[in-house]
Design an enzyme around this catalytic site. Structure first.
Site, PDB file in Angstrom:
ATOM      1  N   SER A  26     -10.855  70.298 145.475  1.00 18.07           N
ATOM      2  CA  SER A  26     -12.688  70.114 145.210  1.00 18.07           C
ATOM      3  C   SER A  26     -12.719  69.356 145.931  1.00 18.07           C
ATOM      4  O   SER A  26     -14.108  69.845 146.732  1.00 18.07           O
ATOM      5  CB  SER A  26     -12.295  70.695 143.897  1.00 18.07           C
ATOM      6  OG  SER A  26     -12.267  69.959 143.023  1.00 18.07           O
ATOM      7  N   CYS A  58     -10.814  84.758 135.343  1.00 18.84           N
ATOM      8  CA  CYS A  58     -11.501  83.125 134.980  1.00 18.84           C
ATOM      9  C   CYS A  58     -11.705  83.596 136.280  1.00 18.84           C
ATOM     10  O   CYS A  58     -13.444  83.101 136.202  1.00 18.84           O
ATOM     11  CB  CYS A  58     -10.397  82.086 134.828  1.00 18.84           C
ATOM     12  SG  CYS A  58     -11.668  80.841 134.728  1.00 18.84           S
ATOM     13  N   CYS A  60      -5.361  75.586 131.491  1.00 20.88           N
ATOM     14  CA  CYS A  60      -5.991  74.488 130.638  1.00 20.88           C
ATOM     15  C   CYS A  60      -6.005  74.788 129.161  1.00 20.88           C
ATOM     16  O   CYS A  60      -5.244  73.235 128.955  1.00 20.88           O
ATOM     17  CB  CYS A  60      -7.655  73.972 131.422  1.00 20.88           C
ATOM     18  SG  CYS A  60      -8.250  72.961 130.859  1.00 20.88           S
ATOM     19  N   VAL A  83      -8.253  67.165 144.009  1.00 20.89           N
ATOM     20  CA  VAL A  83      -8.574  66.869 145.657  1.00 20.89           C
ATOM     21  C   VAL A  83      -8.785  67.896 146.112  1.00 20.89           C
ATOM     22  O   VAL A  83     -10.007  67.447 147.000  1.00 20.89           O
ATOM     23  CB  VAL A  83      -6.884  66.192 145.641  1.00 20.89           C
ATOM     24  CG1 VAL A  83      -5.873  67.199 146.045  1.00 20.89           C
ATOM     25  CG2 VAL A  83      -7.545  65.774 147.475  1.00 20.89           C
TER      26      VAL A  83
END
Length: 370
Positions: free
Chosen positions: A19, A103, A201, A17
């Protein structure tokens, strides 16, 4: 910081939500918005734990509602080389790294930024809760905390440099999460009620130890308390982090009588990892002296303005969502720095980031060495 009218802005669309609302806000401001979905982990490597396929479907649905194009870009090779390899090296060295920090610096604001510039973008934007502004006195770009203290993500962004910040927009920086959710529902975004992603992830929902065991493997050794008493056996120092309470396998063991901040029924915590002897040291009680420290040393420093700040009093965080801790920095450079805290800090963990603040401005930080 807002973009100039009608700039070409490439937004990292994750399927979440934050982005999605980011892209919507920029579109409403009249910019030419293009969405990019970043695939940072190969499905064959994760055993189905990383739902990138589902996330892309959600991102594409958002792009359709907003009325923008979306591109699927694979950064998995870059991620493995620049982030995951370092992640494993740090764990093998007995430290506890934060891959989200790396990252951001190497993938989301480097590989992604470079790709966006090749597409003709003038700016990139993400759904991070942070801010960026140009200091009128110095002309340098500054990273700011997000307005929502519960969601501020400047900690994870502290390694960004001037080039990256000069090209970046954070449209959610002045909003609270509740406002973002409400806006998503008001405009009918299909993922308005989607649960926030948690964790990394490539680990997904599986137990962390199960994941790490695939790449590092067990290396059992003794679990000892602060007096050298053997309490059990650990499965490998890489599987534990300072301050850890769960998963030690010694919950039934109790000290006889109160000792050092813990009574007979106080829980056990990981306090030290001794690589030379492959020994895991545990202590009883949350406030045991071994878990508390007044100073830390950090290495591999990154300073957002390009130079180390002057010695003086600042605030610091040694973990995400920690309240700012008052500290003094005597000296600093590109190699590292040392902080002295006004109050004892709990479970300062090598491998994690020590991030320095001057009020609302994030100055940069380094990797905790000890």
């Amino acid at each position: 910081m807002t973009a100039s009218p009608k700039q070409r802005v490439v937004v990292g669309l994750s399927g979440g939500v934050d982005s999605a609302v980011t892209a919507y806000l920029l579109r409403q401001q009249g910019h030419e918005v293009v969405g990019i979905f970043m695939k940072n982990w190969e499905d064959d490597d994760d055993g189905g734990y990383c739902p990138s396929g589902t996330d892309f479907v959600d991102a594409a649905a958002v792009a359709d509602v907003i009325g923008i194009e979306i591109e699927h870009v694979n950064f998995a090779a870059d991620y493995k080389e620049r982030v995951f390899a370092e992640f494993l090296r740090e764990y093998q060295a007995g430290r506890t790294p934060n891959p989200d920090v790396l990252c951001n610096a190497e993938i989301k604001f480097k590989a992604f930024l470079d790709h966006a510039l090749r597409l003709g973008a003038e700016k990139i934007a993400t759904g991070h809760y942070a801010g960026v502004r140009r200091n009128p006195a110095s002309g340098r770009f500054e990273l700011l905390k997000g307005a929502d203290p519960a969601k501020d993500q400047s900690y994870f962004l502290h390694r960004l440099d001037q080039r990256q910040l000069s090209r970046t927009l954070f449209p959610l920086g002045a909003l609270r999460k509740t406002e973002v959710r409400r806006l998503a529902e008001d405009i009918g975004l299909p993922n308005a009620r989607k649960k926030d992603s948690t964790g990394i992830c490539f680990i997904g929902e599986r137990p962390f130890r199960e994941f790490l065991n695939r790449y590092i493997g067990p290396a059992p050794g003794p679990i000892e308390d602060d007096r050298g008493r053997v309490l059990g056996q650990h499965s490998g120092l890489s599987f534990y982090t300072l301050g850890q309470r769960q998963g030690l396998g010694i919950g039934g063991l109790k000290e006889q009588g109160a000792q050092r901040g813990g009574g007979a029924h106080a829980p056990w915590f990981v306090a030290r990892k001794e690589l030379a002897t492959n020994t895991l040291r545990v202590v009883q009680g949350h406030d045991h002296p071994w878990l508390l420290s007044r100073a830390l040393e950090a290495q591999d420093a990154r300073w957002i303005c390009g130079a180390a700040p002057a010695p003086g009093r600042y605030a610091a965080k040694t973990r995400y969502r920690q309240q700012d801790a008052s500290c003094t920095m005597a000296s600093a450079g590109q190699a590292g720095f040392r902080l002295h805290f006004s109050e004892e800090q709990w479970a300062v963990t090598p491998g994690q980031s020590a991030v320095l603040y001057d009020g609302n401005v994030c100055l940069g930080g380094g990797v905790i060495a000890g």
